[in-house]
Design a protein around this motif. Structure first.
Motif, PDB file in Angstrom:
ATOM      1  N   ASP A 416       0.817  -1.231   0.000  1.00  0.00           N
ATOM      2  CA  ASP A 416       0.000   0.000   0.000  1.00  0.00           C
ATOM      3  C   ASP A 416       0.842   1.269   0.000  1.00  0.00           C
ATOM      4  OD1 ASP A 416      -2.127  -1.721   0.113  1.00  0.00           O
ATOM      5  OD2 ASP A 416      -2.505  -1.455   2.268  1.00  0.00           O
ATOM      6  N   ALA A 418       2.327   2.828  -2.322  1.00  0.00           N
ATOM      7  CA  ALA A 418       2.040   3.737  -3.443  1.00  0.00           C
ATOM      8  C   ALA A 418       0.840   4.622  -3.137  1.00  0.00           C
ATOM      9  CB  ALA A 418       1.811   2.934  -4.722  1.00  0.00           C
ATOM     10  N   GLU A 419      -0.188   4.075  -2.532  1.00  0.00           N
ATOM     11  CA  GLU A 419      -1.357   4.879  -2.163  1.00  0.00           C
ATOM     12  C   GLU A 419      -1.053   5.792  -0.985  1.00  0.00           C
ATOM     13  OE1 GLU A 419      -4.578   2.272  -1.462  1.00  0.00           O
ATOM     14  OE2 GLU A 419      -4.599   1.431  -3.500  1.00  0.00           O
ATOM     15  N   ILE A 420      -0.238   5.319  -0.047  1.00  0.00           N
ATOM     16  CA  ILE A 420       0.128   6.157   1.095  1.00  0.00           C
ATOM     17  C   ILE A 420       0.965   7.354   0.635  1.00  0.00           C
ATOM     18  CG2 ILE A 420       1.364   6.189   3.302  1.00  0.00           C
ATOM     19  CD1 ILE A 420       0.679   3.230   3.615  1.00  0.00           C
ATOM     20  N   ASN A 421       1.768   7.135  -0.372  1.00  0.00           N
ATOM     21  CA  ASN A 421       2.634   8.203  -0.872  1.00  0.00           C
ATOM     22  C   ASN A 421       1.837   9.368  -1.452  1.00  0.00           C
ATOM     23  OD1 ASN A 421       5.469   9.047  -1.578  1.00  0.00           O
ATOM     24  ND2 ASN A 421       4.551   9.084  -3.640  1.00  0.00           N
ATOM     25  N   ILE A 422       0.620   9.142  -1.860  1.00  0.00           N
ATOM     26  CA  ILE A 422      -0.213  10.233  -2.373  1.00  0.00           C
ATOM     27  C   ILE A 422      -0.494  11.250  -1.278  1.00  0.00           C
ATOM     28  CG2 ILE A 422      -2.450  10.784  -3.391  1.00  0.00           C
ATOM     29  CD1 ILE A 422      -2.416   8.047  -4.708  1.00  0.00           C
ATOM     30  N   ASP A 423      -0.788  10.769  -0.074  1.00  0.00           N
ATOM     31  CA  ASP A 423      -1.069  11.660   1.053  1.00  0.00           C
ATOM     32  C   ASP A 423       0.203  12.078   1.789  1.00  0.00           C
ATOM     33  OD1 ASP A 423      -3.785  11.376   0.484  1.00  0.00           O
ATOM     34  OD2 ASP A 423      -3.963   9.616   1.791  1.00  0.00           O
ATOM     35  N   TYR A 474       8.963   3.914 -10.083  1.00  0.00           N
ATOM     36  CA  TYR A 474       8.637   3.733  -8.667  1.00  0.00           C
ATOM     37  C   TYR A 474       9.080   2.360  -8.249  1.00  0.00           C
ATOM     38  CZ  TYR A 474       5.724   7.851  -9.220  1.00  0.00           C
ATOM     39  OH  TYR A 474       5.263   9.125  -9.460  1.00  0.00           O
TER      40      TYR A 474
END
Length: 474
Positions: A416, A418-423, A474
């Motif tokens: 997860d 990659a999704e955490i890196n958005i925030d 990435y």
């Protein structure tokens, strides 16, 4: 000589059968020759023997052969022996063979006497109770019998189970309650207790169950409350319940030595029993002004407070909570987040370990590891980073969180990220530091460290690439 033969013939007349036998030879036709041949056949050892004595001799031989055959057949049955016309034993298939086993079980006489009927009409022999179909009538008691006793004439015999004493009571009932904590079947406990003769120890069942639940988990205390509610009325009475809780209040000074929170727990049990209508509402009021023990007073005060909160809308039937496997996942995740926030504020790792055990979800500890690392990624200071790693190290060393659960929690973060890196833009960098520090502290192994994803460095134009713009990886 002729006169002697005539006299002998008059004394011993010749039968027709003898004459027919003599004519069957067909050698001679005259009567004199027939008589001569007959006389020659009747001469034995130089003595004249009549035809009647000869037939008697043959009958004796046949009878002797039959007796010999009957004697042999009783020893070795199933050979099918028979007699020929001349009395010789001949083997054949005229007699049906019988097995030696059936011969042993045969109750007919083996002496060759009688009519071949069973002994005593089938009522004799070892292990035989009488003839088949025979109905025994009630035997009349002989009052003149020297062993006659009037007190035993109308006596009824029943199985008597002796009542349990205190030592046998604990050895018998304790395993029943401990097994109930595993299967949670109140009907089985009721059946097992009904088979026992509890006697005066019946009122000890609730106190024993509560004392065992004090050292158990919250889910097992909930099971104990349900057990008391199901046993009341069928096995135990309200009087037994009241006397049992009276004993618990008296034994609180001893229970505190093993369980420091025993007064509060006993007070919760009292409030739950009152809420389940096992104890009367006047039970707590009956102790006002008559309690000298501080622990008993604390337990009664706790019960009174909970009952007042129940009037305000609090459900006492859910005060113990439910087992970890029965809670929804969202509730478990919320509890773990609250646990981590409380630990960051207090810094008490022992309390955090105890709260994690109270959740009773060892199969869901990977969620705790996941939430802890995500909290580190979202934090802004070094304090959270160090405290979370110290907590994970403590839980890993004490085996509260197993190696498999720890590995699964880190792998979930890897998936997860990659999704955490958005925030969190710096999530990759903080995760690399966290993984390296975890490996140096011995929380994870080298294989799990090498699986950590890393974000490639941006390169737009390079001298050796001919001016080609690099795509971000990435």
């Amino acid at each position: 000589m002729a006169t002697d033969c005539a006299a002998w013939l008059n004394a011993n007349p010749v039968e027709a059968e003898d004459l027919s036998d003599s004519f069957a030879s067909g050698e001679e036709d005259n009567g004199g020759s027939v008589i001569a041949n007959k006389n020659i056949n009747n001469e034995i050892n130089g003595n004249w023997v009549s035809s009647s004595s000869n037939s008697i001799h043959e009958a004796r031989l046949k009878a002797k052969a039959k007796r010999r055959l009957r004697k042999n057949s009783s020893r070795d049955s199933g050979r099918g022996d028979s007699l020929s016309d001349n009395g010789d034993a001949v083997r054949g298939t005229t007699v049906a063979p019988t097995s030696p086993k059936s011969k042993l079980l045969d109750r007919k006489s083996r002496l060759g006497k009688g009519r071949g009927l069973p002994k005593k009409g089938g009522a004799g022999g070892k292990g035989v109770w009488g003839r088949s179909g025979e109905v025994y009538e009630p035997e009349q008691v002989d009052e003149k019998d020297p062993n006659y006793d009037e007190a035993q004439e109308n006596c009824v015999y029943e199985t008597v189970v002796p009542p349990l004493d205190e030592r046998d009571f604990e050895k018998t009932v304790t395993p029943i309650v401990q097994e109930y904590f595993e299967h949670a079947d109140t009907n089985e406990v009721a059946e097992l207790l009904a088979e026992l003769n509890l006697g005066p120890m019946k009122s000890e069942v609730p106190s024993l169950a509560v004392s065992l639940a004090l050292e158990a988990k919250a889910s097992q205390r909930e099971l104990t409350s349900r057990l008391l509610a199901d046993l009341c009325g069928s096995i135990l009475s309200r009087g037994d319940m009241e006397s049992s809780f009276d004993k618990l209040l008296q034994e609180l000074p001893d229970l505190v030595l093993d369980t420091p929170g025993a007064p509060q727990l006993v007070g919760q049990f009292i409030a739950r029993t009152v809420s389940d209508q096992i104890l009367s509402k006047s039970y707590i009021e009956g102790y006002k002004g008559r309690v000298d023990c501080e622990y008993a007073r604390a337990a009664l005060d706790r019960a009174a407070v909970l009952l007042k909160m129940n009037l305000g809308g609090l459900r006492i039937d859910n005060q113990w909570g439910s087992g970890g496997g029965q809670r929804p996942v969202t509730q478990l995740i919320k509890g773990m987040n609250l646990l981590l926030k409380e630990y960051i504020l207090s810094g008490d790792s022992k309390e955090a370990e105890r709260c994690l055990k109270d959740l009773e979800v060892p199969h869901f500890h990977h969620e705790f590891v996941y939430e802890a690392i995500v909290m580190v990624l979202e934090s802004k200071g070094e304090k959270t980073f160090k405290m979370v790693l110290q907590l994970l190290k403590s839980l890993s060393s004490s085996s509260v969180i197993t190696v498999d659960q720890m590995k699964r929690g880190y792998e979930r973060v890897y998936m997860d990220i990659a999704e955490i890196n958005i925030d969190v833009p710096r999530a990759y960098f903080i995760l690399e530091q966290t993984v390296d520090k975890s490996f140096s502290m011995g929380i994870i192994d080298v294989k799990l460290r090498d699986l950590c994803p890393c974000r490639g460095r941006k390169r737009f134009v390079s001298e050796g690439d001919g001016g080609v713009v690099k795509i971000e990886s990435y």
